[in-house]
Design an enzyme around this catalytic site. Structure first.
Site, short mmCIF file in Angstrom:
data_model
loop_
_atom_site.label_atom_id
_atom_site.label_comp_id
_atom_site.label_asym_id
_atom_site.label_seq_id
_atom_site.Cartn_x
_atom_site.Cartn_y
_atom_site.Cartn_z
N LYS A 33 0.82 -1.21 0.00
CA LYS A 33 0.00 0.00 0.00
C LYS A 33 0.86 1.27 0.00
O LYS A 33 0.62 2.19 -0.79
CB LYS A 33 -0.91 -0.02 1.23
CG LYS A 33 -1.60 1.29 1.54
CD LYS A 33 -2.49 1.17 2.77
CE LYS A 33 -1.74 0.89 4.04
NZ LYS A 33 -0.99 2.08 4.53
N THR A 34 1.85 1.31 0.88
CA THR A 34 2.69 2.51 0.98
C THR A 34 3.48 2.72 -0.31
O THR A 34 3.63 3.86 -0.78
CB THR A 34 3.66 2.37 2.18
OG1 THR A 34 2.89 2.17 3.37
CG2 THR A 34 4.53 3.59 2.33
N ASP A 224 -4.57 8.00 3.08
CA ASP A 224 -4.08 6.70 3.53
C ASP A 224 -4.96 6.19 4.67
O ASP A 224 -5.55 6.97 5.43
CB ASP A 224 -2.63 6.85 4.00
CG ASP A 224 -1.96 5.52 4.31
OD1 ASP A 224 -2.44 4.48 3.80
OD2 ASP A 224 -0.97 5.52 5.06
N GLU A 225 -5.05 4.87 4.84
CA GLU A 225 -5.81 4.23 5.93
C GLU A 225 -7.23 4.79 6.02
O GLU A 225 -7.73 5.13 7.10
CB GLU A 225 -5.08 4.43 7.28
CG GLU A 225 -3.67 3.89 7.34
CD GLU A 225 -3.60 2.36 7.42
OE1 GLU A 225 -4.64 1.71 7.25
OE2 GLU A 225 -2.50 1.84 7.64
N GLN A 255 -9.64 -4.48 7.56
CA GLN A 255 -8.81 -4.11 8.70
C GLN A 255 -9.38 -2.89 9.43
O GLN A 255 -8.65 -2.16 10.10
CB GLN A 255 -7.37 -3.83 8.25
CG GLN A 255 -6.68 -5.06 7.68
CD GLN A 255 -5.21 -4.82 7.41
OE1 GLN A 255 -4.39 -4.70 8.32
NE2 GLN A 255 -4.85 -4.74 6.14
N ARG A 603 -0.52 -10.81 10.49
CA ARG A 603 0.75 -10.25 11.01
C ARG A 603 1.89 -11.25 10.82
O ARG A 603 3.06 -10.89 10.88
CB ARG A 603 0.65 -9.93 12.51
CG ARG A 603 -0.36 -8.89 12.95
CD ARG A 603 -0.34 -7.62 12.15
NE ARG A 603 -1.30 -7.69 11.05
CZ ARG A 603 -1.27 -6.91 9.97
NH1 ARG A 603 -0.29 -6.05 9.83
NH2 ARG A 603 -2.17 -7.03 9.02
#
Length: 654
Positions: A33-34, A224-225, A255, A603
């Protein structure tokens, strides 16, 4: 020029090179994503968009700096003119220039949480509400309540009913304080963090000329997010994007786990309804985990009804299937994790590549104790160590004076909890008590109250009543579980938690679990000695390991979001713990709990262990049979071993 086709996968490339318009990018866990956001900004700059015409909104300033630094290295130029940062940062910059439209001077100050509490305390004083009174929320709780009404855009009545039902009878007084708080901030020319967002939205809504200028300036907006935004943040984004409509929001509906902070899941799930012409992109290529771990994650999240369907696909080669571990009880669960961790360390795995995750902080209690006993260094990510928390120390101070009535430190801690008992009053009390043969019995004498100041007497009377209740317990019943029960239900400590902590229910759960844990000790003195030894060992460990970052992470799932480890142990995978029973009472609570499980699973990079105790024990209920989490049972048959099962095996640890 950047070779985007070479640097990006096909999914990322499509997002980065899209011309414009409303774009919803559903970025699965570990999908880059980043990287996609970073290359998107670089692409916009290379295509001729000016820096001042780009807005990048993130949830931390660190994230914005990191992205923009990466952009600079890609295009070999600075990015100082891009407006990048948190929503609060962006709102602050807008208000600093235009606040006079709202009746503020542009030199307004921003107050932090401590300043807010002080202003609220002043309001309480002016309204003749004594902050020392029992059964009235303290200023920090009032600040939380006021903040929630702003961030969730709910009424005070709704917030109290859903989060603080024990304060509903005080709604008129709390409303008066909230109104006066708003007035005071205007008089002092200050804004709190919530005001930055709320006032920014008001400014844009009520001033078409300012909105036209700002929305005209930002040709491209990237968020973002996005799944973590609240209603106000989503509104600000929509307003600023209203001119050019080149809005790209990036997030993962799977998420979305922060509703308790005011995050609104509907922002991302309803984005296509607000922007019917939006294009939806999915980043489903996962670079983090093995196919086996992703298979488990995919199988689990498909059970949610409200979602954008997607399937994470692994780049990595096949690995070990997740292991399901059924331990006899919670002590054996901790023993298994510690034993497996020891084996991993011996095989050369760095400690920082291992994490133990759990749903609630108290789930880590036995794990902390086992790691301390075995001298395994760990880092608490979910707050301070369990036995060092204020509410744990509060209740154990009562236990300590029952075992040792001359324990000055325990007396100091418990007495100062009561209204109008400060350091000076305590010193006076202790001068009296230490001369007595038995301070516990001395407290019950009339002479004790007569020697105290008039203002402290009501609090000390409450203290005496509580001590009397504890002393009325038969000698054999003076055990931690009984003491905790008396303090919570008859000694007023539940009210004390509600008055002083925004997470009162979680702290109450901690205490109940502490009582259950104490059942393994025959005498209270043994229990207290064990706690003291473990706390001291932990402090020594912290000194010796101070500069060593190679530690196992112990973290709640919420705190673990955005992080990754090679080996992950998810403990307490029993129904009622994951999902947490009280969370199921919330509307859509089960779906958010399943998203939490999904976050925990994703994770892990190499190996995942799902652990649960088959039996639990409390003195009140005896032995309880625990079932595996419904999130496990719904994706795999439990009756017999199946080669297609998403788990490596059912490991019974006894």
């Amino acid at each position: 020029m950047i070779d985007y086709e070479k640097e990006l996968n096909r999914e990322q490339y499509r997002v980065v090179t899209e011309e414009g318009g409303p774009l919803l990018v559903l970025a699965g866990a570990g999908s880059g994503k980043t990287r996609t956001l970073t290359y998107r900004v670089a692409r916009l700059l290379e295509s001729g968009i000016q820096q001042e015409n780009i807005l990048l909104a993130t949830f931390t300033n660190k994230a914005a700096r990191s992205m923009l630094n990466r952009v600079e290295s890609l295009i070999n130029s600075d990015t100082r003119n891009i407006m990048g940062g948190t929503f609060h940062h962006v709102a602050h910059l807008v208000l600093r220039k235009h606040a006079h439209y709202l009746g503020y001077k542009t030199n307004f100050s921003i107050v932090d949480s401590e300043d807010s509490r002080q202003i609220i305390s002043t309001c309480m004083g002016e309204l003749k509400i004594d902050p020392k009174l029992s059964k009235f929320p303290k200023s920090n709780i009032l600040a939380e309540i006021i903040s929630l009404t702003v961030n969730t855009q709910n009424t005070l009545d709704d917030v109290l009913e859903s989060r603080y039902p024990f304060f509903l009878h005080l709604i008129n007084e709390i409303n008066q304080i909230a109104c006066l708080y708003e007035q005071k901030k205007k008089e002092l020319v200050v804004m709190d963090f919530d005001d930055l967002l709320n006032n920014c939205r008001t400014l844009l809504k009520e001033n078409p000329d300012i909105l036209k200028t700002l929305s005209g300036r930002f040709e491209h907006i990237l968020v973002d997010e996005y799944q973590d935004t609240n209603i106000i943040q989503a509104d600000i984004v929509d307003l600023l994007a209203s001119c050019h409509r080149n809005l790209m929001v990036v997030g993962d509906d799977s998420q979305s786990i922060y509703s308790f902070r005011g995050a609104n899941f509907n922002n991302i799930i309803n984005f296509p309804h607000r922007y019917p012409d939006c294009k939806i992109f999915k980043l489903e290529t996962n670079y983090r985990s093995t196919p086996e771990i992703l298979n488990l994650a995919n199988l689990s999240i498909t059970n949610n009804e409200k979602q954008f369907p997607k399937e994470l696909k692994a780049v990595r080669d096949s690995g070990m299937r997740p292991v399901m571990v059924s331990a006899r009880n919670v002590v054996k669960q901790a023993d298994f994790v510690a034993q497996r961790v020891t084996e991993l360390i011996r095989s050369g795995v760095p400690l920082k590549e291992i994490a133990v995750l759990y749903r609630a902080h108290y789930h880590s209690m036995e794990m902390q104790m086992e790691f301390v006993r075995r001298d395994i260094p760990f880092d608490m990510r979910s707050g301070i160590r369990f036995f060092e928390q204020a509410h744990i120390k509060d209740v154990t101070s009562y236990m300590r004076i029952l075992v040792n009535p001359r324990d000055e430190l325990a007396w100091r801690r418990l007495l100062i909890m009561y209204p109008k008992v400060g350091k000076v009053t305590f010193n006076k009390i202790w001068q009296y008590l230490k001369k007595e043969e038995n301070p516990l019995k001395a407290v019950l004498k009339d002479e004790f109250i007569k020697t105290m100041s008039k203002s402290a007497k009501p609090g000390l009377e409450e203290c005496r009543k509580t001590i009397m209740l504890l002393l009325e317990l038969p000698e054999k019943e003076r055990i931690p579980e009984k003491v905790i029960d008396v303090l919570l239900n008859r000694g007023g400590y539940r009210v004390y938690l509600q008055d002083n902590y925004s997470d009162a229910s979680s702290r109450e759960e901690d205490l109940i679990q502490l009582g259950n844990f104490s059942a393994q000790f025959i005498q209270m003195e043994d229990f207290l000695n064990e706690l003291a030894l473990l706390t001291n060992m932990a402090k020594e460990e912290n000194v010796s390991e101070e500069d060593d970052e190679d530690k196992i992470a112990l973290s709640t799932i919420h705190q673990a979001k955005g992080l990754e480890w090679a080996y992950v142990f998810l403990i307490w995978c029993a129904d009622g713990m994951i999902p947490l029973q009280r969370a199921l009472k919330e509307q859509y609570g089960e779906e958010e709990e399943r998203r939490l499980f999904y976050v925990a699973v994703t994770r892990a990079k190499d190996q995942l262990y799902l652990c649960y105790p088959a039996l639990d024990y409390t003195r009140s209920s005896g032995v309880l049979n625990l079932a595996p989490s419904r999130f496990i049972r719904e994706i795999a048959p439990l009756s017999e071993y199946d080669e297609d099962r998403p788990f490596e095996q059912w490991l019974l640890y006894d």
